[in-house]
Design an enzyme around this catalytic site. Structure first.
Site, PDB file in Angstrom:
ATOM      1  N   CYS A 256       2.331  -4.691   6.768  1.00  0.00           N
ATOM      2  CA  CYS A 256       2.206  -4.366   5.721  1.00  0.00           C
ATOM      3  C   CYS A 256       3.497  -4.293   4.106  1.00  0.00           C
ATOM      4  CB  CYS A 256       1.059  -4.530   4.809  1.00  0.00           C
ATOM      5  SG  CYS A 256      -0.224  -4.704   6.055  1.00  0.00           S
TER       6      CYS A 256
ATOM      7  N   HIS B 121       0.476  -1.225  -0.003  1.00  0.00           N
ATOM      8  CA  HIS B 121      -0.069   0.258   0.555  1.00  0.00           C
ATOM      9  C   HIS B 121       1.103   0.940   0.188  1.00  0.00           C
ATOM     10  CE1 HIS B 121       0.396   1.414   4.321  1.00  0.00           C
ATOM     11  NE2 HIS B 121       0.836  -0.143   4.583  1.00  0.00           N
TER      12      HIS B 121
END
Length: 523
Positions: A434, A415
């Site tokens: 992440c 992301h």
């Protein structure tokens, strides 16, 4: 060679007893192994190693076992010398049957190790959740028999076939030779060296850079322009800030012994074996956690690259290793705060100050937004806090303006991020697990390029709506989250990275316990 039995029985009786003793031995000693038992039963107990016509197959196996050390495998595990001794000592058909099974067991052990790895990585580090495509023993044996005309080629084909594996083998051999010549010389006795410095420490740096191939012949004792250039190239090759100053972190890497680099190479070979048989994909996304990078490869050629931020070096935040399929991107994403972050981080903050993290909404079990003033945060703990938290799309959203999803049970994805300053740091382990991407829009354009003539225009049109929008990839793209601290460039030059999570150290310890050796050459 298999011994020939001298018998005085009439031929039919002798043959029956010989077959019976041989077959019975195979049936007995293979009974605990489903693959072996089924294989020999299907063949009516005909030999593949101990028969008169099996010389080529025997030679191929012994040749492979003798080279096991070159693959970084635990050669003693296969006991080639013991098998040779058994061949010389066999005196009965029963002993021949037992030897037949012993050979097949050695083959299967070697074949499993060289094709898919010595270790079960999950048992070494819980963050390595990669599914290993282990080959079935019966299929391996049947394949060997089917390749009866070229058994050596079959043995060779068990190992990973990608060029990187062969380059790692060569790099390991080069290090063996370098160590036999005395390694890279004395370590550099300094904390920091800068252009213009001189003295014994600079001489030590010069000699070490020369031994590593970064500096040509020189007798200077001054940190001159050539030495600065060599240090910069070394820093660049190791993914460090290439400022040409031999600071503490640079000298720490320069002073690493070649034996340490060899351990990284051996672990990298093991990691490639775990992925052997996995289809990378003509187009695939390659995230090297230890390199803080994400790349796209199309038919073997790199077509995109960006720096990344990965998980912090904490037990529940390290980015795991696995492969999956990227299926979609979400433009203007909502951040659904993971439960662990909600109760471990935000709840204590809100107990101190109810308006803390006010940009993130509280959501009840019916999906309604709850005002902070209506909640007595002191009445709750991590177990009974009844609210979820989510942050609506915005420039300040923790996920930035786009996220890339490959649905997985670990809740890991790529992301954007509003925290751009972290990309300037040399070691970028700051996330909750992440992968934050330094060039997220360019990654989106690259992924969309196969399904629209104007990927940038399409993306920005959706982005400008401000609404959360899911865009499916027409063809899912394999994504591989890996952790290589040793990796060859396209030209075969080795580059090394720091073991930020200590995973390679743990893996090397496990390999060493399994019998893998550095195999240093004699001086």
């Amino acid at each position: 060679m298999v011994a020939t039995l001298a018998v005085s029985l009439d031929a039919p009786r002798a043959e029956a007893q010989m077959i019976s003793g041989y077959a019975q031995a195979i049936a007995e000693v293979s009974s605990a192994d489903t693959a072996l038992s089924a294989f020999y039963a299907q063949r009516n107990y005909e030999p593949i190693w101990t028969g008169a016509d099996d010389a080529a197959r025997r030679a191929a196996l012994f040749g492979a076992l003798e080279m096991a050390g070159a693959h970084g495998l635990p050669a003693a595990r296969y006991d080639a010398e013991g098998l040779r001794a058994q061949f010389a000592a066999v005196r009965s058909e029963r002993e021949r049957g037992m030897l037949e099974v012993a050979m097949s067991r050695a083959f299967l052990t070697y074949a499993h190790d060289v094709s898919n790895g010595v270790l079960e990585p999950k048992k070494v580090d819980s963050g390595i959740v990669r599914e290993i495509p282990r080959r079935d023993g019966l299929v391996l044996l049947q394949g060997l028999v089917a390749a009866s005309d070229e058994p050596m080629a079959y043995m060779h084909g068990l190992a990973p076939r990608g060029p990187q594996y062969a380059q790692l083998i060569k790099a390991r051999l080069d290090l063996q030779r370098q160590i036999a010549r005395g390694g890279w010389g004395a370590t550099v006795p300094a904390k920091v060296l800068r252009p213009g410095d001189d003295g014994p420490a600079v001489v030590a740096l010069r000699e070490r850079l020369q031994a590593m191939g970064y500096l040509g012949r020189s007798a200077t004792a001054v940190y001159d322009a050539e030495m600065q250039k060599a240090v910069q190239q070394y820093q660049f090759d190791l993914g460090m800030t290439a400022d040409g100053v031999a600071g503490e972190s640079t000298l720490k890497e320069i002073n690493r012994a070649p034996e340490e680099r060899m351990k990284s190479i051996l672990v990298a070979m093991e990691r490639l074996r775990w992925m052997n048989g996995l289809e990378l994909g003509a187009r695939h996304v390659w995230v090297n956690i230890a390199d803080f990078s994400v790349r796209i490869f199309d038919n073997g050629k790199q077509t995109f690259e960006s720096v990344t931020v990965v998980g912090q070096n904490q037990a529940d935040r390290r980015t795991p290793e696995f492969s999956d399929q990227m299926e979609m991107m979400v433009i203007n994403p909502t951040w659904h705060v993971p439960r662990s972050i909600t109760v471990k981080e935000y709840l204590p903050m809100m107990q101190r100050n109810p308006n803390a993290a006010g940009h993130i909404n509280l959501i009840d079990s019916r999906g309604r937004t709850v005002p902070r003033s209506a909640v007595d945060f002191a009445a709750y703990n991590a177990r009974n806090f009844p609210f979820a938290m989510k942050q609506p799309p915005s420039d300040g959203n923790a996920l930035g303006l786009v996220k890339f999803l490959f649905p997985n049970p670990h809740n890991i994805y790529l992301h954007d991020t509003p925290s751009k300053s972290l990309f300037e740091k040399e070691v970028r382990a700051y996330s909750h697990g992440c992968i934050r991407v330094g060039r997220p829009f360019d990654l989106a354009y690259a992924l969309l390029a196969l399904q629209t003539d104007d990927p940038e225009g399409f993306f920005k049109k959706v982005l400008n709506t401000g609404a959360e929008t899911t865009v499916k990839l027409e063809k899912p793209v394999p994504v591989h989250l890996v952790y290589f601290t040793a990796w060859p460039t396209a030209r075969g030059k080795m580059e090394y990275r720091r073991d930020i999570y200590g995973r390679d150290a743990a893996l090397w310890s496990a390999l060493e316990n399994a019998g893998v050796e550095l195999q240093l050459l004699a001086h």
